[in-house]
Scaffold this active site. Sequence first.
Site, PDB file in Angstrom:
ATOM      1  N   ASP A  34      47.074 -69.812  89.810  1.00  0.00           N
ATOM      2  CA  ASP A  34      47.972 -68.494  90.294  1.00  0.00           C
ATOM      3  C   ASP A  34      49.199 -69.086  89.967  1.00  0.00           C
ATOM      4  OD1 ASP A  34      49.848 -66.684  91.524  1.00  0.00           O
ATOM      5  OD2 ASP A  34      48.224 -66.467  93.253  1.00  0.00           O
ATOM      6  N   ARG A  40      39.122 -45.203  81.736  1.00  0.00           N
ATOM      7  CA  ARG A  40      38.773 -46.392  82.578  1.00  0.00           C
ATOM      8  C   ARG A  40      38.889 -47.737  81.785  1.00  0.00           C
ATOM      9  NH1 ARG A  40      33.780 -46.931  83.804  1.00  0.00           N
ATOM     10  NH2 ARG A  40      33.387 -44.739  84.555  1.00  0.00           N
ATOM     11  N   TYR A  83      48.855 -68.344  99.334  1.00  0.00           N
ATOM     12  CA  TYR A  83      49.094 -67.028  99.519  1.00  0.00           C
ATOM     13  C   TYR A  83      48.096 -66.725 100.482  1.00  0.00           C
ATOM     14  CZ  TYR A  83      49.703 -61.892  98.854  1.00  0.00           C
ATOM     15  OH  TYR A  83      49.898 -60.692  99.189  1.00  0.00           O
ATOM     16  N   LYS A 123      55.289 -59.098  91.208  1.00  0.00           N
ATOM     17  CA  LYS A 123      56.329 -59.863  91.512  1.00  0.00           C
ATOM     18  C   LYS A 123      57.360 -60.043  90.578  1.00  0.00           C
ATOM     19  CE  LYS A 123      53.993 -60.368  95.372  1.00  0.00           C
ATOM     20  NZ  LYS A 123      52.899 -61.128  95.814  1.00  0.00           N
TER      21      LYS A 123
HETATM   22  C1  LIG Z   1      51.785 -61.275  96.026  1.00  0.00           C
HETATM   23  C2  LIG Z   1      50.763 -62.435  95.603  1.00  0.00           C
HETATM   24  C3  LIG Z   1      49.365 -62.102  95.181  1.00  0.00           C
HETATM   25  C4  LIG Z   1      48.788 -60.787  95.533  1.00  0.00           C
HETATM   26  O1  LIG Z   1      49.154 -59.993  94.597  1.00  0.00           O
HETATM   27  P1  LIG Z   1      49.361 -58.419  94.909  1.00  0.00           P
HETATM   28  O2  LIG Z   1      49.925 -57.872  93.735  1.00  0.00           O
HETATM   29  O3  LIG Z   1      50.181 -58.116  96.238  1.00  0.00           O
HETATM   30  O4  LIG Z   1      47.835 -57.906  95.230  1.00  0.00           O
HETATM   31  C5  LIG Z   1      48.609 -63.383  94.836  1.00  0.00           C
HETATM   32  N1  LIG Z   1      49.184 -64.534  94.822  1.00  0.00           N
HETATM   33  C6  LIG Z   1      50.641 -64.850  94.946  1.00  0.00           C
HETATM   34  C7  LIG Z   1      51.233 -66.162  94.854  1.00  0.00           C
HETATM   35  C8  LIG Z   1      51.474 -63.678  95.564  1.00  0.00           C
HETATM   36  O5  LIG Z   1      52.749 -64.083  95.743  1.00  0.00           O
END
Ligand SMILES: *Cc1c(COP(=O)(O)O)cnc(C)c1O
Length: 381
Positions: free
Chosen positions: A179, A54, A106, A204
Amino acid sequence: MSLPNDVKASTIAAQAGGIIDTPSGGVVPPVQPSTTFVRDEGYALVNPDNIYSRDNSDIVRITENVLARLEGAEEALLFPAGMAAIAALFRTLPNGATVVVQSGIYWGTTKWLRDFSARREIALHEVDAADPEALAAACTAHTPGIVFIETPSNPWLKTVNIAHAAKCAHAAGGLLAVDSTAATPVLQKPLELGADIVMHSATKGINGHSDVLAGVLATAAPAAQIWTDIKTDRHDAGAVLGPFEAWLLLRGMRTLPLRVERMSANALKIARWLKAHPKVADVYYPGLESHPGHAVARTQMQGGFGCLLSFLVQGGAPEALAVVGKLKLFHRATSLGGVESLVEHRHTIEPHTGIPESLIRVSVGIEDANDLIADLSRALG
Ligand SMILES: *Cc1c(COP(=O)(O)O)cnc(C)c1O
């Protein structure tokens, strides 16, 4: 880690941080799936770093170290999704705290944060953070514990000045979290611009092959209380990445700088082409000189402006859906940052968020740019 300190991102990524698997001599790190690790006759751990998976996994640590180096961070932590990383960040707040978050980001983040804040009696203020004065005013008025921005934003491609946002957050006694998913650690380094925590959906561009779900948080100040709290939460609540996912992620990351360079060049070429097309009403891409955030993007992004762009077609939903329906190379699917190009009609997915009906969002892959343009030309024509 045997790589010299001064090597560049492409070297760090290509050599997976310089890892050699000493027992085998392999140039690729092994995956160790064991959940538990043995002790000797005197009850000492055979490997003092590993007790239980973990919180102890060699391949997760290796991948985190590579991410930290790419990001210019002291430490990085992997999570099983981008949303798990965001949740771990906000779960550090006490009940009754205050948050300032960028509007129009997002949708998954906005939705989760609204629900979470309501449950925890957190005062949530949504503000257009691409407007520096609006952000400064919100920080002064509300003195948030966390300011959360997303730049470039998804799907509006707004650019937030990270250094300015850090000053606003800090002057109010709070922290700035960014982010940076659409930029990847290759194009943008929020920690160097004063952010306290940087977050990515590694699902991504970082993984880049549309086959791993993962998230990351990174910091330049690992001694800060919030980082201790995040680490404790991940360990105790168990939002960890499995070893196979970490291995795949590291493998994907070996070509990250190469992929990002190609995607950014393709995206800029496509954005310019779309901008000149008579059936296109507008294009949102921070690499275009006409974009309101271009000047800021040019100072805080290096080497390109990323794979994500949105454009408005002349007309409404039927016209946009007709274009999307005619594309042959762009897959009609959500997500972004993979080697294959994707297209999305966001209004169909989130009609309640004010997304224009004519908006088409594109994630540009590493295919031949002229093939992609020919596909768009056919669909628009
Ligand atoms: C896809 C995305 C998220 C969320 O990520 P997941 O891996 O799908 O949980 C958060 N912020 C942005 C800008 C995204 O494109």
